[in-house]
Design an enzyme around this catalytic site. Structure first.
Site, short mmCIF file in Angstrom:
data_model
loop_
_atom_site.label_atom_id
_atom_site.label_comp_id
_atom_site.label_asym_id
_atom_site.label_seq_id
_atom_site.Cartn_x
_atom_site.Cartn_y
_atom_site.Cartn_z
N ILE A 12 -28.56 -22.39 -137.42
CA ILE A 12 -29.73 -22.88 -136.46
C ILE A 12 -30.68 -21.46 -135.71
O ILE A 12 -31.49 -21.61 -135.79
CB ILE A 12 -29.02 -23.37 -135.05
CG1 ILE A 12 -28.43 -24.64 -135.44
CG2 ILE A 12 -30.21 -23.84 -133.90
CD1 ILE A 12 -27.63 -25.23 -134.59
N THR A 116 -23.67 -27.36 -126.70
CA THR A 116 -23.26 -28.28 -127.47
C THR A 116 -22.86 -29.56 -126.71
O THR A 116 -22.42 -29.49 -125.37
CB THR A 116 -22.00 -27.84 -127.99
OG1 THR A 116 -21.62 -29.02 -128.70
CG2 THR A 116 -20.88 -27.22 -127.25
N TYR A 140 -13.31 -25.65 -128.63
CA TYR A 140 -14.56 -25.30 -128.90
C TYR A 140 -15.40 -25.67 -127.64
O TYR A 140 -16.23 -24.77 -127.01
CB TYR A 140 -15.27 -25.64 -130.22
CG TYR A 140 -16.77 -25.57 -130.49
CD1 TYR A 140 -17.45 -24.41 -130.45
CD2 TYR A 140 -17.33 -27.01 -130.40
CE1 TYR A 140 -18.72 -24.41 -130.37
CE2 TYR A 140 -19.05 -26.92 -130.50
CZ TYR A 140 -19.71 -25.65 -130.57
OH TYR A 140 -20.92 -25.52 -130.60
N LYS A 144 -17.60 -23.43 -124.82
CA LYS A 144 -19.05 -23.24 -124.51
C LYS A 144 -19.37 -23.61 -123.01
O LYS A 144 -20.30 -23.02 -122.57
CB LYS A 144 -19.75 -24.31 -125.49
CG LYS A 144 -19.85 -23.79 -126.91
CD LYS A 144 -21.14 -22.81 -127.04
CE LYS A 144 -20.98 -22.18 -128.58
NZ LYS A 144 -22.26 -21.97 -128.86
N HIS A 188 -19.38 -29.79 -141.80
CA HIS A 188 -20.13 -30.80 -141.31
C HIS A 188 -20.30 -31.91 -142.05
O HIS A 188 -20.37 -31.74 -143.64
CB HIS A 188 -21.10 -29.96 -140.92
CG HIS A 188 -21.09 -29.12 -139.72
ND1 HIS A 188 -20.95 -27.69 -139.82
CD2 HIS A 188 -20.75 -29.36 -138.31
CE1 HIS A 188 -20.76 -27.21 -138.81
NE2 HIS A 188 -20.52 -28.09 -137.82
N LEU A 189 -20.58 -32.93 -141.37
CA LEU A 189 -20.72 -34.38 -142.34
C LEU A 189 -21.89 -34.28 -143.36
O LEU A 189 -21.48 -34.64 -144.51
CB LEU A 189 -20.53 -35.34 -141.40
CG LEU A 189 -20.80 -36.77 -142.02
CD1 LEU A 189 -19.52 -37.01 -142.77
CD2 LEU A 189 -21.21 -37.94 -140.98
N1 UDP Z 1 -16.65 -36.10 -140.46
C1 UDP Z 1 -16.01 -36.86 -141.34
N2 UDP Z 1 -15.50 -36.24 -142.50
C2 UDP Z 1 -16.18 -34.94 -142.88
C3 UDP Z 1 -16.77 -34.45 -141.69
C4 UDP Z 1 -16.93 -34.91 -140.56
O1 UDP Z 1 -15.67 -37.96 -141.19
O2 UDP Z 1 -15.55 -34.41 -143.97
C5 UDP Z 1 -17.05 -37.00 -139.23
C6 UDP Z 1 -16.45 -36.30 -137.96
O3 UDP Z 1 -15.18 -36.78 -137.64
C7 UDP Z 1 -17.47 -36.45 -137.08
C8 UDP Z 1 -18.75 -36.66 -137.64
O4 UDP Z 1 -18.30 -36.83 -139.12
O5 UDP Z 1 -17.14 -37.87 -136.33
C9 UDP Z 1 -19.52 -35.31 -137.47
O6 UDP Z 1 -18.82 -34.23 -137.67
P1 UDP Z 1 -19.31 -32.80 -137.93
O7 UDP Z 1 -18.41 -31.95 -138.26
O8 UDP Z 1 -20.38 -32.95 -138.80
O9 UDP Z 1 -20.07 -32.66 -136.27
P2 UDP Z 1 -19.33 -32.59 -134.73
O10 UDP Z 1 -19.87 -33.83 -134.37
O11 UDP Z 1 -17.86 -32.28 -135.04
O12 UDP Z 1 -20.12 -31.68 -134.36
#
Ligand code: UDP
Length: 328
Positions: A12, A116, A140, A144, A188-189
């Site tokens: 970011i 966050t 985390y 913050k 991240h997802l």
């Molecule tokens: N997630 C998932 N599989 C992954 C990574 C993330 O199912 O390999 C899910 C995670 O449990 C959350 C959502 O995706 O519900 C977003 O997670 P991310 O880590 O991207 O962001 P966060 O919400 O933790 O900031």
């Protein structure tokens, strides 16, 4: 006068540096490059160093005329913070203390803070607004929140004005195609889903399908990284115009489940994306969706890029063109 961007070589941070550069700001970046990439800097002067290093902070503040700080430098992984909270207290909380003390010493009284949605924890109601309860469910988010509170007391004691921006889920990449999301390891997802689409991973693991949501997977509010960058510029402007300290949520106000994200990614990429169901990840609240009314009204911010299809398409274009991130 220059803007100091700590952690400006991160995801970011680098998009915010690009936006500052596009409008002709003088930019100083302080980044220890543990997670950041110098290739991600489209402008500005880089100092490689850590916030906890008094000498590098003195150098940055004596060699430059800084009027405002945008503070990104931090560790930001929920899962890691649950396993290693000390690392988060040291880098995030102690690092911010070092920065605030140095700002005060050099009479720099404006700071925009990268906060966050994790500060809220399990929300009382959705969408979440800035007056809602803050009870983080992971270390985390707790760090913050501690950083925000520290800023509040530096305001009370010394008049350091802060604008804390509580982001929901940042995703997407810059229009230029030059910068995007590249964490190592990636957790991240959206980037993981796209790596599975590219065949770099065999599948995407879905962390839990037994949450109290319609399809059982967690719901998040995804926001385009360029919309986030724009909010930081607006926050700097507000502080320069004499704004009081404030906290703003930054989200699109729309929630998508993990399964919905994967379906949209299949549509955008035209690829098969294999899914494996796994256990819940520690620290994850079921639903996080923002009310961003306050940022819209007070900062004039509008998340114009934050349609999930557009976010995933921009991230996909970055991943296809930079399959190894910044390591060509
Ligand atoms: N997630 C998932 N599989 C992954 C990574 C993330 O199912 O390999 C899910 C995670 O449990 C959350 C959502 O995706 O519900 C977003 O997670 P991310 O880590 O991207 O962001 P966060 O919400 O933790 O900031």
């Amino acid at each position: 006068m220059a803007v100091l961007v700590t952690g400006g070589a991160g995801y970011i941070g680098s998009h915010t540096v690009a936006a500052l550069h596009e409008r002709g700001e003088e930019i100083i970046i302080l980044d220890n490059l543990q997670q950041g990439h110098k290739e991600a800097l489209l402008g500005g002067k880089l100092y490689v160093g850590d916030l906890r290093d008094n000498d590098i902070l003195d150098k940055v503040f004596t060699e430059n005329e800084i009027d405002a700080v945008i503070h990104f430098a931090a560790n930001s992984l929920v899962g890691e913070s649950m396993k290693n909270p000390g690392k988060y207290y040291n880098n995030n909380v102690f690092g911010t203390l070092c920065l605030l003390e140095k700002m005060n010493e050099y009479n720099v009284k404006k700071i925009v803070f990268s906060s966050t949605a994790a500060t809220y924890g399990e929300p009382e109601s959705v969408p979440i607004d800035e007056y809602d309860r803050t009870t983080p469910t992971n270390a985390y988010g707790e760090t913050k929140l501690a950083m925000e509170k520290m800023m509040k007391w530096f305001d009370v004691a010394y008049g350091v004005k802060y604008i804390s921006l509580r982001y929901f889920n940042a995703a997407g990449a810059h229009d230029s195609g030059k910068i995007g999301e590249a964490h190592d390891p990636e957790t991240h997802l959206i980037p993981i889903v796209l790596e599975a689409a590219l065949g770099k991973r065999p599948h995407i693991s879905v962390f839990g399908d037994d949450y109290a949501t319609e399809d059982g997977t967690c719901i998040r509010d995804y926001i385009h990284v360029s919309d986030l960058a724009d909010a930081h510029l607006r926050a700097v402007d507000a502080l320069r115009k004499g704004s009081d300290s404030a906290v703003y949520n930054l989200g699109s106000s729309h929630g998508f489940s993990v399964k919905e994200v994967i379906d949209i990614a299949r549509e955008v990429t035209g690829r098969e994306i294999p899914v494996v169901m796994e256990q819940r990840r520690a620290g994850d609240p079921a639903v996080l969706v923002a009310s961003s009314t306050r940022a819209r009204e007070e900062l004039g911010w509008s998340p114009d890029r934050s349609n999930l299809k557009e976010i995933i398409a921009s991230a996909w274009s970055w991943h296809v063109n930079h399959p190894n991130g910044y390591n060509e």
